[in-house]
Scaffold this motif. Structure first.
Motif, PDB file in Angstrom:
ATOM      1  N   ASP A  69      10.641  -6.778   8.063  1.00 25.27           N
ATOM      2  CA  ASP A  69       9.694  -6.019   7.245  1.00 25.27           C
ATOM      3  C   ASP A  69       9.081  -4.881   8.060  1.00 25.27           C
ATOM      4  O   ASP A  69       8.887  -5.009   9.268  1.00 25.27           O
ATOM      5  CB  ASP A  69       8.564  -6.921   6.734  1.00 25.27           C
ATOM      6  CG  ASP A  69       9.062  -7.994   5.794  1.00 25.27           C
ATOM      7  OD1 ASP A  69      10.091  -7.754   5.119  1.00 25.27           O
ATOM      8  OD2 ASP A  69       8.426  -9.063   5.725  1.00 25.27           O
ATOM      9  N   GLN A  71       6.398  -2.577   9.749  1.00 24.97           N
ATOM     10  CA  GLN A  71       5.099  -2.832  10.353  1.00 24.97           C
ATOM     11  C   GLN A  71       4.708  -1.652  11.219  1.00 24.97           C
ATOM     12  O   GLN A  71       5.552  -1.010  11.831  1.00 24.97           O
ATOM     13  CB  GLN A  71       5.130  -4.119  11.179  1.00 24.97           C
ATOM     14  CG  GLN A  71       3.754  -4.558  11.664  1.00 24.97           C
ATOM     15  CD  GLN A  71       3.803  -5.865  12.431  1.00 24.97           C
ATOM     16  OE1 GLN A  71       4.393  -5.924  13.497  1.00 24.97           O
ATOM     17  NE2 GLN A  71       3.185  -6.897  11.884  1.00 24.97           N
ATOM     18  N   GLY A 103      -0.443   1.109   2.598  1.00 26.09           N
ATOM     19  CA  GLY A 103      -1.015  -0.058   3.268  1.00 26.09           C
ATOM     20  C   GLY A 103      -2.359   0.341   3.862  1.00 26.09           C
ATOM     21  O   GLY A 103      -2.540   1.484   4.281  1.00 26.09           O
ATOM     22  N   GLY A 125       1.044  -4.322   7.919  1.00 25.97           N
ATOM     23  CA  GLY A 125       2.335  -4.732   7.396  1.00 25.97           C
ATOM     24  C   GLY A 125       3.080  -5.691   8.294  1.00 25.97           C
ATOM     25  O   GLY A 125       2.772  -5.827   9.479  1.00 25.97           O
ATOM     26  N   GLY A 126       4.071  -6.348   7.723  1.00 23.94           N
ATOM     27  CA  GLY A 126       4.925  -7.252   8.481  1.00 23.94           C
ATOM     28  C   GLY A 126       4.234  -8.529   8.897  1.00 23.94           C
ATOM     29  O   GLY A 126       3.033  -8.539   9.161  1.00 23.94           O
ATOM     30  N   ASP A 130      -1.319 -10.010   6.707  1.00 25.61           N
ATOM     31  CA  ASP A 130      -1.373 -10.291   5.274  1.00 25.61           C
ATOM     32  C   ASP A 130      -1.419  -8.993   4.466  1.00 25.61           C
ATOM     33  O   ASP A 130      -1.676  -8.999   3.273  1.00 25.61           O
ATOM     34  CB  ASP A 130      -2.576 -11.169   4.931  1.00 25.61           C
ATOM     35  CG  ASP A 130      -3.897 -10.552   5.388  1.00 25.61           C
ATOM     36  OD1 ASP A 130      -3.869  -9.426   5.914  1.00 25.61           O
ATOM     37  OD2 ASP A 130      -4.941 -11.213   5.214  1.00 25.61           O
ATOM     38  N   THR A 131      -1.169  -7.870   5.142  1.00 23.43           N
ATOM     39  CA  THR A 131      -1.129  -6.569   4.478  1.00 23.43           C
ATOM     40  C   THR A 131       0.313  -6.095   4.389  1.00 23.43           C
ATOM     41  O   THR A 131       0.938  -5.797   5.399  1.00 23.43           O
ATOM     42  CB  THR A 131      -1.946  -5.522   5.260  1.00 23.43           C
ATOM     43  OG1 THR A 131      -3.291  -5.969   5.386  1.00 23.43           O
ATOM     44  CG2 THR A 131      -1.932  -4.184   4.543  1.00 23.43           C
ATOM     45  N   ASN A 132       0.857  -6.050   3.185  1.00 23.91           N
ATOM     46  CA  ASN A 132       2.228  -5.591   2.998  1.00 23.91           C
ATOM     47  C   ASN A 132       2.254  -4.076   2.821  1.00 23.91           C
ATOM     48  O   ASN A 132       1.353  -3.490   2.205  1.00 23.91           O
ATOM     49  CB  ASN A 132       2.862  -6.249   1.771  1.00 23.91           C
ATOM     50  CG  ASN A 132       3.045  -7.738   1.952  1.00 23.91           C
ATOM     51  OD1 ASN A 132       3.369  -8.206   3.042  1.00 23.91           O
ATOM     52  ND2 ASN A 132       2.828  -8.502   0.884  1.00 23.91           N
ATOM     53  N   THR A 134       3.872  -0.969   0.986  1.00 19.40           N
ATOM     54  CA  THR A 134       4.565  -0.773  -0.290  1.00 19.40           C
ATOM     55  C   THR A 134       5.440   0.473  -0.295  1.00 19.40           C
ATOM     56  O   THR A 134       5.959   0.861  -1.345  1.00 19.40           O
ATOM     57  CB  THR A 134       3.538  -0.673  -1.434  1.00 19.40           C
ATOM     58  OG1 THR A 134       2.652   0.428  -1.164  1.00 19.40           O
ATOM     59  CG2 THR A 134       2.743  -1.962  -1.545  1.00 19.40           C
TER      60      THR A 134
END
Length: 257
Positions: A69, A71, A103, A125-126, A130-132, A134
């Protein structure tokens, strides 16, 4: 063996793959196992921190992958030129090419001693964040969050003193594409005027010989004693800290909260 949990989840990985955002190159993912390390300033609050009259700016960022993912790592520098402690909160936003937010987070930093600066290491992110994200970030925007949570300028999160810092090239798998892995050890002393009986947060920022950020990590310690009276110390160790380039210096910070 001591293990460490990164930012509020079990401590494992971070990122880094290429795509320099703030005047740097590549990012990397990483797994931190163990604890912290490296020099830091300490704060001994004898009074509540005042409203922050400090400047905040982004000094480093990278985008990459963590477990596949996207990040982003970033380092924000707080410069407190006032003679008193400052309590600062940050708004952090990852923006795509159209400047849409993909994000974001809001974080309260530890108290920054008067007439000093502090580099804060964070990520978006990643896993384990807990923050993805988008979308694909191309820019990181960092600014002071005034009166965040109703706490900025009032929250007490003092930094503790660190000493006996060692930094060594390691072999721990960072679960990233970062070419370097570092190990760190440190001694942490409660030099504030009260007992520390809760959790502490810690971070490491790695620098090259020119003083540029090249890597780091952040997390929470599970080696801090449940009760640490004033004047007592404990030891930390941190393995598998990733760096994009050769590091010669590490700044380790640990704070209450």
């Amino acid at each position: 063996m001591v293990s460490m949990k990164r930012a509020s989840v079990l401590a494992f990985t971070l990122l880094l793959v290429a795509l320099g955002l703030c005047g740097c190159s590549d990012n990397a993912n990483h797994k931190a196992s163990g604890k912290s390390g490296a020099s830091t300033t300490s704060s001994r609050p004898s009074q509540a921190p005042k409203a922050a009259h400090a400047t905040v700016r982004l000094v480093w960022s990278h985008v990459g992958k963590s477990f596949g993912d996207a990040q982003v790592w970033y380092v924000a520098r707080v410069d407190n030129r006032a003679p008193t402690l400052a309590s600062v909160a940050l708004n952090v936003r990852a923006l795509d090419a159209s400047r849409a937010i993909v994000g974001s987070s809001q974080v309260t930093l530890p108290n920054v001693p008067g007439q000093s600066n502090f580099d804060y290491f964070g990520y978006l992110g990643g896993p384990p964040s807990d923050t993805n994200l988008t979308g694909t970030p191309v820019k990181i925007d960092v600014s002071e969050a005034h009166n965040a949570f109703g706490q900025a300028g009032a929250v007490e999160m003092p930094m503790l003193r660190t000493s006996e810092i060692t930094l060594a090239l390691g072999s721990e798998d960072t679960n990233t594409n970062a070419p370097y892995s570092y190990d760190l050890t440190a001694k942490v002393t409660n030099d504030i005027s009260r007992e520390v009986d809760g959790g502490v947060t810690q971070q490491v920022v790695l620098y090259d010989s020119a003083g540029h950020v090249v890597g780091g990590d952040t997390g929470t310690s599970d080696n801090a004693p449940d009760s640490l009276p004033t004047g007592m110390s404990y030891r930390e160790q941190w393995t598998g800290i990733p760096a994009l380039h050769h590091a010669v210096r590490a700044v380790y910070s640990v704070w209450v909260g």
